[in-house]
Every structure is written in C-alpha cells, then in structure tokens.
Design an enzyme around this catalytic site. Structure first.
Site, short mmCIF file in Angstrom:
data_model
loop_
_atom_site.label_atom_id
_atom_site.label_comp_id
_atom_site.label_asym_id
_atom_site.label_seq_id
_atom_site.Cartn_x
_atom_site.Cartn_y
_atom_site.Cartn_z
N ASP A 190 -8.91 117.00 -55.79
CA ASP A 190 -9.94 117.94 -56.21
C ASP A 190 -10.93 118.23 -55.07
O ASP A 190 -11.08 117.46 -54.13
CB ASP A 190 -10.70 117.40 -57.42
CG ASP A 190 -11.37 116.06 -57.14
OD1 ASP A 190 -10.67 115.15 -56.64
OD2 ASP A 190 -12.58 115.91 -57.42
N ASP A 191 -11.61 119.36 -55.18
CA ASP A 191 -12.70 119.75 -54.28
C ASP A 191 -12.30 119.82 -52.81
O ASP A 191 -13.07 119.40 -51.93
CB ASP A 191 -13.88 118.79 -54.45
CG ASP A 191 -14.50 118.88 -55.83
OD1 ASP A 191 -13.98 119.65 -56.67
OD2 ASP A 191 -15.50 118.18 -56.09
N TYR A 239 -7.89 122.12 -61.08
CA TYR A 239 -7.91 121.30 -62.28
C TYR A 239 -8.47 122.03 -63.49
O TYR A 239 -8.67 121.42 -64.56
CB TYR A 239 -8.71 120.01 -62.05
CG TYR A 239 -10.10 120.21 -61.48
CD1 TYR A 239 -11.14 120.66 -62.28
CD2 TYR A 239 -10.36 119.95 -60.14
CE1 TYR A 239 -12.40 120.83 -61.76
CE2 TYR A 239 -11.62 120.13 -59.61
CZ TYR A 239 -12.64 120.57 -60.43
OH TYR A 239 -13.90 120.75 -59.91
N LYS A 297 -16.75 109.67 -54.92
CA LYS A 297 -16.56 110.42 -53.68
C LYS A 297 -17.18 109.73 -52.47
O LYS A 297 -16.74 109.92 -51.33
CB LYS A 297 -17.18 111.81 -53.83
CG LYS A 297 -16.48 112.72 -54.84
CD LYS A 297 -15.09 113.11 -54.37
CE LYS A 297 -14.49 114.20 -55.23
NZ LYS A 297 -14.24 113.79 -56.63
N GLY A 345 -16.05 109.78 -60.64
CA GLY A 345 -15.54 110.62 -59.57
C GLY A 345 -16.59 111.54 -58.98
O GLY A 345 -16.28 112.56 -58.36
#
Length: 297
Positions: free
Chosen positions: A199-200, A239, A122, A91
């Site tokens: 996420d992010d 997370y 990503k 990831g």
C-alpha cells in the site's frame, strides 16, 4: 409494577404454564441469601423439542444449587461469528504502539472474541517501507516481538507479521529470496501468520505483474512448505475501488489461496458488498479491512 397496575406473581414452587404454543417451567429462587443474584427466577421454555433455560446473573454456587435441586435438561450452546477475521491492523504512520499497549490490546481482543492482529507500522523500518526490510530485527526488538507472539497465543489472537518491501524492491530472484529469508527469521521468533503490504507506493513497486510473481514465489517457497503456517495475506496497492487493470492482473494471476485485503469502494466505504463481487468475479473472496479509526489521519 404495582404502580402501573401490572399483576405480580410470586413463585414459591416449581410451576408449569402454557404461553401460546410454548410450555414454560418456572423455578422458584434457589436461596434467600444475602446475594440478590441468588434470588433470581429460572425459566425453562420448551417448544417442539427446543428448550432454553433463562436465569438471572447467578454466581456459580447458586447455579450448582439449581442444577442439584431440579431435574434440568442437558443443553448445547453453539456460538460462532459470521466474520472469520476480527481485529485490527497496526499499519499507520507515526509512533508505533508500545509493548504494554499491544499486550493490553491482545487481552481486550481475547475477552471480546477478536482473533486477528496484523503488525505493520509504517515507522518500523525492519517491517518495511524502507531499505532495511531485508535486515533482521535487533535483539531487543526481537525479544519484544517474541513475547507478543506468546501473549497473543494465550488470548487466542492470530498475530500476523507483515513485510512492506514495495518502497525499495527489485523484481528478481535476489529480493524474492531475501523475503523468504526474512519470513524464516520471523518464523524462528514464533510467528505462524504472514502478510505482505504494497500500500501507499508508486513506481516500480506498484506494478501488479511484479507483485504477483513475488507473492506467488513466497507462497510456494515458504507458506506451502510450512504445515503450521496460515494462508498468506496481501494488502494490494489498489486496496479500494475496482475495475482497473491492476485488479484484473491480481485477481487473475495471484494464487487463489492468497487473501487480498480490500477496504471497499472507497477508503472508508461503509459496506464491503461491492468488494465481494469484485474479487469473487476473479474466483476469490476479499479480506475486508475497514479503515474506520485512523490514529494518523
């Protein structure tokens, strides 16, 4: 042993001795062949109905000779892990792993009883983190993924494909149906395990209410309708850490059979105990994701 004045005993026939409360049977070497492994002793320890046979690193042929020569008891060996999900998440940012690299990893996982690989680089725009997450994979990439699914299965590895829609998502029926359609495409390639990454990201895509509605819809309209598909997994926006409104909304309203990934009290927290308490307080367990080795950090 002799140099340290330790007594040395040579076993030339089957012998029984008592050591404390245990009865021990010593078997002499199976053969005196050239293979040193075949010269190992075999020891049977017994106590209160519990028996354990200890041998050297024998080849199969020597083991067969031992079994044929001695009246050995039947034994059952039980071996299972304490952690249900054991593997890695691809990831990270930057150049994703190549086909041969992933195949090599699956074989490594199978050898060492790792059972999970989550795909979510990503820089794969068809996985997400871009506006192209709704599109099907090009034929060449689809072919590679199909091969990876096959190799993963051969090595008893659960290949989880993840979509990351959060960087470009519109909370509404259109994108919910687009996600189901994408999952159907991946199902046709052989995938039977799925995840959603949030996420992010920030802004609209990071709102917990929208994520909950989106995830519960996928769970109902895709996961529950496929009897051969494993439970859905989500990597939430928050997370790590805990106690925020985001955690409260996700923990209270997300379907209980959806697994939530969590890295601990921090990004590289050494122990997931805090997370277990955090999510169990919301009626669920956490899927612990340790961020120990990053290739993009």
């Amino acid at each position: 042993a002799a140099a340290e004045n330790i007594p040395v005993y040579y076993v030339t026939e089957t012998s029984q001795v008592t050591l404390g409360r245990a009865e021990i049977t010593l078997y002499p070497p199976v053969t005196a062949g050239k293979d040193a492994n075949e010269q190992c002793l075999s020891v049977l320890c017994a106590r209160k109905g519990w028996e354990a046979l200890l041998t050297g690193d024998m080849p199969a042929a020597a083991e067969a000779k031992l079994v044929a020569r001695e009246n050995l008891p039947e034994v059952e060996v039980l071996d299972w892990p304490d952690v249900p999900f054991r593997g890695t998440i691809e990831g990270f940012y930057g150049l994703p792993w190549g086909q041969e690299g992933r195949i090599s990893q699956f074989k490594f996982y199978g050898k060492y009883k790792m059972n999970t690989y989550i795909y979510g680089p990503k820089d794969d725009v068809f996985h997400g983190f871009s506006k192209r997450w709704r599109e099907p994979y090009p034929a060449d990439m689809a072919k590679d993924l199909k091969e990876l699914v096959k190799v993963a299965k051969q090595n008893k590895v659960n290949f989880v494909w993840a979509v990351h829609p959060g960087a470009d998502i519109h909370w509404g029926e259109a994108d919910r149906k687009a996600a189901v359609k994408k999952f159907e495409m991946m199902y046709d390639l052989g995938f039977r395990s799925f995840a959603v990454f949030f996420d992010d990201i920030g802004g609209e895509g990071a709102k917990p209410e929208g994520q909950v509605e989106f995830l519960n819809y996928l769970n109902k309209e895709f996961i529950h309708k496929k009897p051969d598909v494993t439970p859905l997994i989500v990597c939430p926006t928050a997370y790590s850490g805990g106690g925020s409104r985001y955690h409260e909304v996700m923990g209270e309203h997300l379907d209980k059979d959806i697994g939530i990934m969590w890295t601990g009290s921090g990004l590289r927290a050494p122990c997931p105990v805090f997370g277990a308490h955090l999510w169990r307080g919301c009626g669920r367990d956490a899927v612990y994701a340790g961020v120990c080795f990053q290739s993009d950090g």
